[in-house]
Write an enzyme that holds these catalytic residues in place. Sequence first.
Site, PDB file in Angstrom:
ATOM      1  N   ASP A 179       5.971  -0.326   3.745  1.00 31.34           N
ATOM      2  CA  ASP A 179       4.945   0.374   4.516  1.00 31.34           C
ATOM      3  C   ASP A 179       4.393  -0.625   5.537  1.00 31.34           C
ATOM      4  O   ASP A 179       3.482  -1.408   5.249  1.00 31.34           O
ATOM      5  CB  ASP A 179       3.840   0.872   3.587  1.00 31.34           C
ATOM      6  CG  ASP A 179       2.774   1.687   4.311  1.00 31.34           C
ATOM      7  OD1 ASP A 179       2.703   1.592   5.558  1.00 31.34           O
ATOM      8  OD2 ASP A 179       2.006   2.389   3.640  1.00 31.34           O
ATOM      9  N   GLU A 281      -7.346   6.158  -8.583  1.00 33.86           N
ATOM     10  CA  GLU A 281      -6.981   4.994  -9.400  1.00 33.86           C
ATOM     11  C   GLU A 281      -8.165   4.072  -9.668  1.00 33.86           C
ATOM     12  O   GLU A 281      -8.101   3.227 -10.552  1.00 33.86           O
ATOM     13  CB  GLU A 281      -5.830   4.179  -8.796  1.00 33.86           C
ATOM     14  CG  GLU A 281      -4.497   4.902  -8.806  1.00 33.86           C
ATOM     15  CD  GLU A 281      -3.350   4.045  -8.309  1.00 33.86           C
ATOM     16  OE1 GLU A 281      -3.605   3.001  -7.663  1.00 33.86           O
ATOM     17  OE2 GLU A 281      -2.194   4.413  -8.575  1.00 33.86           O
ATOM     18  N   HIS A 422       2.489   5.151   3.031  1.00 30.37           N
ATOM     19  CA  HIS A 422       2.882   5.609   1.689  1.00 30.37           C
ATOM     20  C   HIS A 422       1.752   6.387   1.006  1.00 30.37           C
ATOM     21  O   HIS A 422       1.978   7.060  -0.002  1.00 30.37           O
ATOM     22  CB  HIS A 422       3.321   4.426   0.817  1.00 30.37           C
ATOM     23  CG  HIS A 422       2.201   3.614   0.263  1.00 30.37           C
ATOM     24  ND1 HIS A 422       1.512   2.676   0.996  1.00 30.37           N
ATOM     25  CD2 HIS A 422       1.640   3.584  -0.971  1.00 30.37           C
ATOM     26  CE1 HIS A 422       0.590   2.109   0.249  1.00 30.37           C
ATOM     27  NE2 HIS A 422       0.649   2.643  -0.955  1.00 30.37           N
TER      28      HIS A 422
END
Length: 474
Positions: A179, A281, A422
């Site tokens: 990326d 996350e 990404h």
Amino acid sequence: IFYHTSECDGAADDMPKLSDGDDDVDNDEGQWLEEEEEDSPPKCAASLLTGLTDAPLPWESEDFLRPVLQDDPLLQTDPEELCEDSSLWTGPSSGAESHDALQRRAQAAEDRARSSEEALTRAMDDLHKLKLLAQGLVLNAGTGKAGNLGSVAELREDEDEAYFGSYGHYGIHEEMLKDKVRTESYRDFMYRNPDAFRDKVVLDVGCGTGILSMFAARAGAKQVIAVDQSEIIYQAMDIVRSNQLEDKITLIKGRIEDIKLPVETVDIIISEWMGYFLLFESMLDSVLYARDRYLADGGSVYPDLCNISLAAVRDAQKHQEHIAFWDDVYGFNMGCMKKAVVPEAVVEVVSDDTLISEPAVIQTFDCNRVCLSDLEFASEFSLKITTTTECTAIVGYFDIFFEKGCGNKVMFSTGPQVTKTHWKQTVFLLEKPVSVRAGEELRGKIIVRKNKKDPRSLWVTFDLGDRKQTYSLQ
């Protein structure tokens, strides 16, 4: 009680004879005895038991262990349990009374079991409420003091194993390294601002393959400490040695909340902590812990600024594929599936030609000041519509900035108008499209909070006035 035995056959001569005056009885009794002899072994007098020698005792035969009723409920009852409630015992009684007493005892036992199950259910509910309350107290606590771990840090290592295990696979690191928007932005920030790194002690939280640590070392850092809990740390050690940077970079395996660094303070914290929709996350929790625990006065966290933006989308094809599809599946109505499908946020690349509004920033974070409690928020928004059409979804994305103390500032965006990353974009599909007109504003409110059962995942709620929908990112 008479016992069956073959030795009793000869006892018939000793039995008393019926008198002549009992002809009718004799006839009837004789008929009964013949029928009995056909169905069961002969009976004997008790007096014969005293004359037995070494022959097997009559009661040793297994014939007497066979119940008259094959599944006799009485044989399946615990006598001790029956005797526990003395109020139900009334002494010897007729067969009908015994049966009624047994039923009452069985009913009482069933009532006790049901009561115990209900009490257990109430206790489990109370325990779950207590757990949610405790998690809420943790989430609502500030992070002004070092050592306040936050919800992610409270996870046991085995509870967090799946998260770190996913970063032990090489494919995800290859995707991130390829990326270019992401990786080159970090590189440019460090290489273009060497004064910010010269002779500084740098902490890399979640170092992965060590790419950011090596950028920092090349930019002039005196010492770099790289921390990661996943198994990729062992490859990072080999990579560092392969590039002759082992004298500057120290790698430590473990969660930042669980380990002790070899220094008291650091001057800079770098980390690529961002997840889908920025906060997925919850890795920012760990960066904030490291900031409060190790960052020296005057130091900085990078990236230092970030924001979340929303925009309205019209994509009839995507809506048909994901939502309207369930109305007719091979001739069957599966519309009830929408209740399960709609709440799942979709991570995908959104074409910029599907945008029907100007973007609106709904939240900005200063990573040098933000507290854990700020990561759960509610914000009102207004999207200025640019096309008269139907809105089928709302898209979310984030922007990242490297600015504090930088002569050459760097930023990148994950929006649909620029080169894809990404992270892609996060799409919140509407169950029913909303009609909108150019020049008008689509107003609403967004609430972002952590999933209490899994603090690394998110709940995102949209309130558009006449409709309200909660989405999950997990």
